[in-house]
Structure formats: C-alpha cells, structure tokens
Design a protein around this motif. Structure first.
Motif, PDB file in Angstrom:
ATOM      1  N   PRO A  44       0.782  -1.247   0.000  1.00  0.00           N
ATOM      2  CA  PRO A  44       0.000   0.000   0.000  1.00  0.00           C
ATOM      3  C   PRO A  44       0.815   1.300   0.000  1.00  0.00           C
ATOM      4  O   PRO A  44       0.616   2.155  -0.864  1.00  0.00           O
ATOM      5  N   GLY A  45       1.721   1.458   0.955  1.00  0.00           N
ATOM      6  CA  GLY A  45       2.495   2.704   1.029  1.00  0.00           C
ATOM      7  C   GLY A  45       3.402   2.901  -0.166  1.00  0.00           C
ATOM      8  O   GLY A  45       3.525   4.010  -0.706  1.00  0.00           O
ATOM      9  N   CYS A  46       4.033   1.832  -0.598  1.00  0.00           N
ATOM     10  CA  CYS A  46       4.966   1.903  -1.723  1.00  0.00           C
ATOM     11  C   CYS A  46       4.231   2.211  -3.026  1.00  0.00           C
ATOM     12  O   CYS A  46       4.727   2.962  -3.869  1.00  0.00           O
ATOM     13  N   THR A  47       3.046   1.645  -3.182  1.00  0.00           N
ATOM     14  CA  THR A  47       2.240   1.906  -4.375  1.00  0.00           C
ATOM     15  C   THR A  47       1.793   3.365  -4.390  1.00  0.00           C
ATOM     16  O   THR A  47       1.917   4.051  -5.415  1.00  0.00           O
ATOM     17  N   THR A  48       1.311   3.854  -3.264  1.00  0.00           N
ATOM     18  CA  THR A  48       0.883   5.253  -3.177  1.00  0.00           C
ATOM     19  C   THR A  48       2.034   6.194  -3.495  1.00  0.00           C
ATOM     20  O   THR A  48       1.871   7.162  -4.245  1.00  0.00           O
ATOM     21  N   GLU A  49       3.209   5.909  -2.942  1.00  0.00           N
ATOM     22  CA  GLU A  49       4.375   6.763  -3.190  1.00  0.00           C
ATOM     23  C   GLU A  49       4.721   6.787  -4.673  1.00  0.00           C
ATOM     24  O   GLU A  49       4.946   7.858  -5.258  1.00  0.00           O
ATOM     25  N   MET A 117      15.722  -6.752   9.594  1.00  0.00           N
ATOM     26  CA  MET A 117      16.400  -5.821   8.698  1.00  0.00           C
ATOM     27  C   MET A 117      15.486  -5.529   7.506  1.00  0.00           C
ATOM     28  O   MET A 117      14.836  -6.429   6.982  1.00  0.00           O
ATOM     29  N   GLY A 118      15.455  -4.263   7.103  1.00  0.00           N
ATOM     30  CA  GLY A 118      14.624  -3.879   5.977  1.00  0.00           C
ATOM     31  C   GLY A 118      15.031  -2.523   5.439  1.00  0.00           C
ATOM     32  O   GLY A 118      15.913  -1.855   5.980  1.00  0.00           O
ATOM     33  N   ILE A 119      14.370  -2.119   4.369  1.00  0.00           N
ATOM     34  CA  ILE A 119      14.661  -0.834   3.732  1.00  0.00           C
ATOM     35  C   ILE A 119      13.885   0.276   4.438  1.00  0.00           C
ATOM     36  O   ILE A 119      12.668   0.193   4.583  1.00  0.00           O
ATOM     37  N   GLU A 120      14.616   1.290   4.878  1.00  0.00           N
ATOM     38  CA  GLU A 120      13.993   2.488   5.420  1.00  0.00           C
ATOM     39  C   GLU A 120      13.498   3.317   4.239  1.00  0.00           C
ATOM     40  O   GLU A 120      14.239   3.549   3.284  1.00  0.00           O
ATOM     41  N   ARG A 121      12.254   3.756   4.296  1.00  0.00           N
ATOM     42  CA  ARG A 121      11.727   4.629   3.242  1.00  0.00           C
ATOM     43  C   ARG A 121      12.481   5.955   3.338  1.00  0.00           C
ATOM     44  O   ARG A 121      12.385   6.663   4.339  1.00  0.00           O
ATOM     45  N   ALA A 122      13.261   6.254   2.313  1.00  0.00           N
ATOM     46  CA  ALA A 122      14.095   7.457   2.319  1.00  0.00           C
ATOM     47  C   ALA A 122      14.234   7.972   0.894  1.00  0.00           C
ATOM     48  O   ALA A 122      14.107   7.208  -0.066  1.00  0.00           O
ATOM     49  N   THR A 123      14.492   9.270   0.769  1.00  0.00           N
ATOM     50  CA  THR A 123      14.655   9.894  -0.539  1.00  0.00           C
ATOM     51  C   THR A 123      15.897  10.771  -0.522  1.00  0.00           C
ATOM     52  O   THR A 123      16.152  11.477   0.456  1.00  0.00           O
ATOM     53  N   PHE A 124      16.633  10.722  -1.634  1.00  0.00           N
ATOM     54  CA  PHE A 124      17.832  11.532  -1.803  1.00  0.00           C
ATOM     55  C   PHE A 124      17.670  12.371  -3.068  1.00  0.00           C
ATOM     56  O   PHE A 124      17.407  11.824  -4.142  1.00  0.00           O
ATOM     57  N   LEU A 125      17.813  13.682  -2.920  1.00  0.00           N
ATOM     58  CA  LEU A 125      17.834  14.571  -4.076  1.00  0.00           C
ATOM     59  C   LEU A 125      19.298  14.800  -4.433  1.00  0.00           C
ATOM     60  O   LEU A 125      20.070  15.286  -3.604  1.00  0.00           O
ATOM     61  N   ILE A 126      19.658  14.389  -5.641  1.00  0.00           N
ATOM     62  CA  ILE A 126      21.035  14.489  -6.123  1.00  0.00           C
ATOM     63  C   ILE A 126      21.068  15.582  -7.184  1.00  0.00           C
ATOM     64  O   ILE A 126      20.271  15.555  -8.130  1.00  0.00           O
ATOM     65  N   ASP A 127      21.972  16.540  -7.030  1.00  0.00           N
ATOM     66  CA  ASP A 127      22.004  17.659  -7.975  1.00  0.00           C
ATOM     67  C   ASP A 127      22.713  17.278  -9.280  1.00  0.00           C
ATOM     68  O   ASP A 127      23.213  16.155  -9.429  1.00  0.00           O
ATOM     69  N   LYS A 138      13.012   8.286   6.958  1.00  0.00           N
ATOM     70  CA  LYS A 138      11.754   7.879   7.605  1.00  0.00           C
ATOM     71  C   LYS A 138      10.574   8.628   6.984  1.00  0.00           C
ATOM     72  O   LYS A 138       9.767   9.243   7.668  1.00  0.00           O
ATOM     73  N   VAL A 139      10.505   8.570   5.671  1.00  0.00           N
ATOM     74  CA  VAL A 139       9.519   9.307   4.890  1.00  0.00           C
ATOM     75  C   VAL A 139       8.094   8.867   5.215  1.00  0.00           C
ATOM     76  O   VAL A 139       7.807   7.670   5.315  1.00  0.00           O
ATOM     77  N   LYS A 140       7.234   9.837   5.359  1.00  0.00           N
ATOM     78  CA  LYS A 140       5.784   9.609   5.406  1.00  0.00           C
ATOM     79  C   LYS A 140       5.287   9.906   4.004  1.00  0.00           C
ATOM     80  O   LYS A 140       5.577  10.962   3.438  1.00  0.00           O
ATOM     81  N   LYS A 142       2.324  10.575   2.528  1.00  0.00           N
ATOM     82  CA  LYS A 142       1.383  11.662   2.243  1.00  0.00           C
ATOM     83  C   LYS A 142       2.132  12.998   2.093  1.00  0.00           C
ATOM     84  O   LYS A 142       2.829  13.440   3.001  1.00  0.00           O
ATOM     85  N   GLY A 143       1.991  13.621   0.922  1.00  0.00           N
ATOM     86  CA  GLY A 143       2.609  14.919   0.665  1.00  0.00           C
ATOM     87  C   GLY A 143       4.086  14.875   0.317  1.00  0.00           C
ATOM     88  O   GLY A 143       4.693  15.910   0.031  1.00  0.00           O
ATOM     89  N   HIS A 144       4.686  13.694   0.328  1.00  0.00           N
ATOM     90  CA  HIS A 144       6.134  13.604   0.106  1.00  0.00           C
ATOM     91  C   HIS A 144       6.549  14.023  -1.306  1.00  0.00           C
ATOM     92  O   HIS A 144       7.493  14.790  -1.468  1.00  0.00           O
ATOM     93  N   ALA A 145       5.855  13.548  -2.319  1.00  0.00           N
ATOM     94  CA  ALA A 145       6.226  13.900  -3.704  1.00  0.00           C
ATOM     95  C   ALA A 145       6.201  15.422  -3.888  1.00  0.00           C
ATOM     96  O   ALA A 145       7.082  15.994  -4.538  1.00  0.00           O
ATOM     97  N   GLU A 146       5.213  16.089  -3.292  1.00  0.00           N
ATOM     98  CA  GLU A 146       5.115  17.541  -3.388  1.00  0.00           C
ATOM     99  C   GLU A 146       6.281  18.216  -2.666  1.00  0.00           C
ATOM    100  O   GLU A 146       6.829  19.206  -3.165  1.00  0.00           O
ATOM    101  N   ASP A 147       6.668  17.691  -1.494  1.00  0.00           N
ATOM    102  CA  ASP A 147       7.810  18.239  -0.759  1.00  0.00           C
ATOM    103  C   ASP A 147       9.091  18.128  -1.587  1.00  0.00           C
ATOM    104  O   ASP A 147       9.897  19.058  -1.633  1.00  0.00           O
TER     105      ASP A 147
END
Length: 157
Positions: A44-49, A117-127, A138-140, A142-147
C-alpha cells in the motif's frame, strides 16, 4: 559507514532497471535525480508513493529531474508493478542490497515487537553535479512527492 548528508558525493551505481535496461547514475549528470528507496513493490504505502511521483512526473521532468525508485525487488516484479499501476518512474533492482547499504537505508526495523532488517523509506535529491542536495529519512508518504518537487524547484532557483 557514516550517514550521507547534504554536500556529499552521491554513491554511484549501475544496476538492472525496469524493462531490462541498466540504470547508471552517471548517465544523469547534468540533471537532478530523485532517488527514493521503498520497501516492496505493490504494497500500500509503496504503491501510493510511486503513484504520487508518477502524478508529478511532468513537473519533475520540466525541472530537469529524473525519478528513480529503488528496492530489493527483482526486475520482473518491477516490470509487473509498473505495468499494473502505469508508473512513469524508473525502477532499479538492488537484489544484493549494495545500493541500500551505500545509501544507509538497510536498517534494523521493528514491527509488533519483532526486529528485522529492511529498507527504510528514504529519498535523496542528487544535484546535476552528482552531490546530495537534500535527504529525507523515515519518509511519510502523504505529501512527500510535493515536498520533493518543492525542493527541486528551490534547487533550480
């Protein structure tokens, strides 16, 4: 291994991607890259993201930014996931976990008193120069893509 932070050079990778083509971070020099880690395809969370990033895909593209999702799922699972949800993001398969280790997202997790052990939901912006511009841990969903899109726009000035 120390935790990646803003200004660090992003660990490079070349791994199998959806559709059977290798995805090489070096191929995206000159563009921003959103590299987001998620636990598992078609949950569910991964699909929504993934759907949220897909919904903003045109805006990211207009901002010279590529979106790459990473998990330990196989290329075949990624292909099925993309087809089922009509995803526009690229997906990279990190079956051996080296990419997760390099970015420090393979972590001890707890669920219902059980540790694993598992994957932490995380995002990296690389320039465009290959440096980490921003990190979300520890991404939530909701609203993450917009952030992330707001951060890309800020990065681009």
């Amino acid at each position: 291994m120390s935790e990646l932070k803003t200004g660090d050079l992003a660990p490079t990778f070349k791994l199998p991607g959806d559709g059977g083509e290798d995805i090489d971070l070096a191929d995206f020099r000159g563009q921003n890259v959103v590299l987001y880690f998620y636990p598992k395809d078609d949950t569910p969370g991964c699909t929504t993201e993934a759907i949220n990033f897909t919904g903003a895909h045109a805006d990211f593209e207009a901002a010279n930014t590529v979106i790459i999702g990473a998990s330990k799922d196989s290329v075949k699972r990624h292909d099925n996931f993309k087809a089922k949800h009509e995803l526009a993001v690229r997906l990279v398969s990190d079956t051996d976990g080296e990419l997760c280790e390099a970015y420090g997202v393979w972590v001890l997790k707890k669920l219902y008193g059980r540790e694993y052990m598992g994957i932490e939901r995380a995002t990296f912006l690389i320039d465009a120069e290959g440096k980490i511009a921003k990190v979300w841990r520890k991404v939530k969903v909701k609203g993450h893509a917009e952030d992330v899109l707001d951060a890309v726009r800020e990065l681009n000035g």
